[in-house]
Design an enzyme around this catalytic site. Structure first.
Site, mmCIF file in Angstrom:
data_model
loop_
_atom_site.group_PDB
_atom_site.id
_atom_site.type_symbol
_atom_site.label_atom_id
_atom_site.label_comp_id
_atom_site.label_asym_id
_atom_site.label_seq_id
_atom_site.Cartn_x
_atom_site.Cartn_y
_atom_site.Cartn_z
ATOM 1 N N LYS A 70 47.559 43.040 31.695
ATOM 2 C CA LYS A 70 47.098 42.204 30.587
ATOM 3 C C LYS A 70 45.911 41.387 31.034
ATOM 4 O O LYS A 70 45.932 40.796 32.119
ATOM 5 C CB LYS A 70 48.230 41.250 30.153
ATOM 6 C CG LYS A 70 47.899 40.433 28.926
ATOM 7 C CD LYS A 70 48.120 41.218 27.652
ATOM 8 C CE LYS A 70 47.537 40.539 26.426
ATOM 9 N NZ LYS A 70 46.077 40.752 26.275
ATOM 10 N N LYS A 94 48.666 34.666 36.753
ATOM 11 C CA LYS A 94 48.745 33.873 35.512
ATOM 12 C C LYS A 94 49.973 34.252 34.682
ATOM 13 O O LYS A 94 50.735 33.392 34.247
ATOM 14 C CB LYS A 94 47.465 34.112 34.702
ATOM 15 C CG LYS A 94 47.218 33.108 33.611
ATOM 16 C CD LYS A 94 45.919 33.397 32.855
ATOM 17 C CE LYS A 94 44.689 33.303 33.736
ATOM 18 N NZ LYS A 94 43.422 33.378 32.968
ATOM 19 N N LYS A 106 41.840 43.279 33.956
ATOM 20 C CA LYS A 106 40.620 42.669 33.403
ATOM 21 C C LYS A 106 39.586 43.753 33.193
ATOM 22 O O LYS A 106 39.588 44.769 33.897
ATOM 23 C CB LYS A 106 40.061 41.643 34.385
ATOM 24 C CG LYS A 106 39.160 40.621 33.745
ATOM 25 C CD LYS A 106 39.980 39.614 32.967
ATOM 26 C CE LYS A 106 39.265 38.333 32.710
ATOM 27 N NZ LYS A 106 40.212 37.238 32.443
ATOM 28 N N THR A 190 43.917 28.751 24.488
ATOM 29 C CA THR A 190 43.553 28.458 25.873
ATOM 30 C C THR A 190 43.223 26.974 26.018
ATOM 31 O O THR A 190 43.736 26.286 26.908
ATOM 32 C CB THR A 190 42.372 29.332 26.344
ATOM 33 O OG1 THR A 190 42.670 30.697 26.030
ATOM 34 C CG2 THR A 190 42.130 29.191 27.827
ATOM 35 N N ASN A 221 34.455 28.965 23.509
ATOM 36 C CA ASN A 221 35.747 28.804 22.827
ATOM 37 C C ASN A 221 36.677 27.858 23.597
ATOM 38 O O ASN A 221 37.304 26.962 22.998
ATOM 39 C CB ASN A 221 36.399 30.185 22.638
ATOM 40 C CG ASN A 221 37.852 30.084 22.224
ATOM 41 O OD1 ASN A 221 38.755 30.073 23.055
ATOM 42 N ND2 ASN A 221 38.089 29.945 20.938
ATOM 43 N N SER A 362 48.618 35.414 23.494
ATOM 44 C CA SER A 362 48.397 36.869 23.394
ATOM 45 C C SER A 362 49.739 37.602 23.464
ATOM 46 O O SER A 362 49.980 38.560 22.740
ATOM 47 C CB SER A 362 47.512 37.372 24.538
ATOM 48 O OG SER A 362 46.149 37.252 24.218
HETATM 49 N N1 GLU Z 1 40.805 36.130 28.791
HETATM 50 C C1 GLU Z 1 41.886 35.205 28.817
HETATM 51 C C2 GLU Z 1 42.264 34.833 30.245
HETATM 52 O O1 GLU Z 1 41.463 34.896 31.148
HETATM 53 C C3 GLU Z 1 43.069 35.704 27.991
HETATM 54 C C4 GLU Z 1 43.647 37.002 28.428
HETATM 55 C C5 GLU Z 1 44.622 37.610 27.425
HETATM 56 O O2 GLU Z 1 44.870 37.014 26.390
HETATM 57 O O3 GLU Z 1 45.102 38.692 27.730
HETATM 58 O O4 GLU Z 1 43.334 34.385 30.494
#
Ligand code: GLU
Length: 430
Positions: A70, A94, A106, A190, A221, A362
């Site tokens: 994810k 995370k 990613k 976030t 954002n 998410s």
């Molecule tokens: N891009 C965000 C992060 O770095 C969210 C990632 C997601 O929602 O999967 O945590």
């Protein structure tokens, strides 16, 4: 102490330090120091002028022992395989710290999004899905928005994937627009999550939030909703925000001694996070060129832009007044800056704890997609607050009980969950 600002070397140095403290087996290090899989793709796109331009894209899957990979998809002009590897690795930690059943991944495409028209962006993200669709999916790897990408792009990607597989599959991507399979509360998630962790840190330190001031780097954002949430939930004052001006190719800090108005600033910020200087000046904001945000006399410093901002050099500019460093960005602090902050006793809320609110909502979006039943904004925000509060407290307890720096404590919580799942699945010996 590593002074590298190469994100992947930073991520590995952070991991190695805790792996040594924990005395981790070599077999575990051999898994977790590197991504499990990565895809490098070339994406041909027909541009508006009829020519074809070929873009470089990456998707890195660091670890999926606790659930599908994810993490976001970035559009960035200076993206490299190494930045994507680091960001994928941080996603594994995370999702583990947030205690959601997902892994870490990613993606990145090497492009400055502000140079593309909407049609070109759509063809580029659809091309990316065509290149990697076999390797993503609701039970494999689930992308989301990040720096330079938007909910609309997620909607196009979900549509492309659904067309290829022939089945409506909203769960393949999160951060989709509302009405297009998205969740209430995802846009704010976030930034608001960052604020919930700051609230908990203040509770621990005995600070009254309503008397505090903060300085934010970045007004995309995340920065926007940190600023809104800091006022709304804590009653504190945002003294200044900085932004990268894409026209001048410089950064500026916008200060208002009485506190910035985040809603006004948001209304004069473009989709790439550039604040209109003329309008801000007209409203009485002091505008300074460079990284003035870093040296302000505030209680809370909030980097909400890119990795590698607080280094062994720049850390010296941080005011002695700063009590809390809340890492809304991924990887903003280098290991040699960490050594200084830890020595100084600054309370650092490490990135993969601090900014876990986005991936947490998410996850909730994916759950709603699976159920085909959607929740109210209040429900989403309440669950987000619970998750962030409990993640914060698990890290705090670890830091206090082991007497370690908060970043190391967050790694300990995360590594423990990942290693336990690896043992349960028989990937490593028990
Ligand atoms: N891009 C965000 C992060 O770095 C969210 C990632 C997601 O929602 O999967 O945590």
């Amino acid at each position: 102490m590593s002074s590298s600002t190469n994100a992947y070397e930073m991520a590995q140095a952070q991991f190695d330090k805790v792996a040594d403290q924990l005395g981790l087996d070599q077999q575990v290090r051999d898994y977790l120091r590197y991504p499990m899989r990565e895809f490098h793709v070339r994406i041909p796109v027909r541009m508006d002028d009829g020519t074809i331009r070929v873009f470089q894209g990456y998707r890195v899957q660091h670890n999926d022992v606790r659930g599908p990979n994810k993490g976001g998809l970035r559009f960035a002009a200076n993206e490299t395989a190494d930045t994507v590897r680091a960001l994928a690795m941080w996603m594994t930690w995370k999702t583990a710290v947030a205690d959601i059943p997902l892994g870490g991944g990613k993606g990145g495409i090497v492009v400055d999004p502000s140079t593309l028209s909407d049609g070109e962006k759509e063809r580029l993200v659809r091309g990316f899905v065509k290149a990697i669709w076999k390797n993503i999916g609701p039970r494999q790897d689930v992308p989301a928005p990040d720096v330079g990408t938007t909910p609309q792009m997620m909607g196009w990607m979900m549509d492309e994937y659904s067309s290829i597989v022939g089945t409506y599959t909203p769960g393949v991507i999160t951060g989709k627009p509302l009405g297009g399979g998205g969740s209430e509360g995802r846009t704010e998630a976030t930034g608001f999550g960052v604020v919930f962790t700051i609230r908990e840190a203040m509770k621990h330190l005995g600070i009254d939030p309503s008397t505090t001031t903060a300085s934010i780097q970045g007004f995309g954002n995340v920065g926007q909703y940190v600023a809104i949430g800091f006022q709304k939930f804590l009653g504190g004052k945002i003294l200044c925000v900085s932004c990268w001006d894409r026209n001048d190719k410089k950064s500026y800090t916008f200060t208002n001694e009485a506190g910035v108005d985040p809603h006004f600033l948001k209304s004069i910020t473009d989709q790439y996070g550039t604040i209109d200087k003329d309008k801000a000046r007209g409203a009485g904001y002091l505008i300074e060129e460079g990284d003035a945000w870093l040296s302000k006399d505030v209680d809370v410093l909030i980097p909400a832009a890119l990795e590698g901002q607080i280094t062994g050099e720049t850390v010296k500019k941080i005011s002695q007044k700063v009590r809390i460093l809340a890492e809304a960005a991924n990887g903003p602090t280098t290991p040699d800056a960490d050594a200084v902050l830890s020595e100084r006793g600054t309370f650092v809320i490490p990135d993969f704890l601090c900014n876990a609110g986005g991936v947490t909502v998410s996850y909730m979006e994916g759950v709603q997609n699976d159920q085909n039943f959607y929740w109210s904004k209040e429900e989403v925000q309440e669950r987000l607050d619970q998750k962030m509060t409990s993640a914060f407290n698990s890290v705090l307890q670890m830091a206090l009980s082991k007497g370690v720096y908060t970043r190391d404590a967050a790694y300990m919580v995360a590594i423990d969950k990942v290693v336990r799942a690896m043992k349960l699945r028989g990937w490593i010996s028990a």
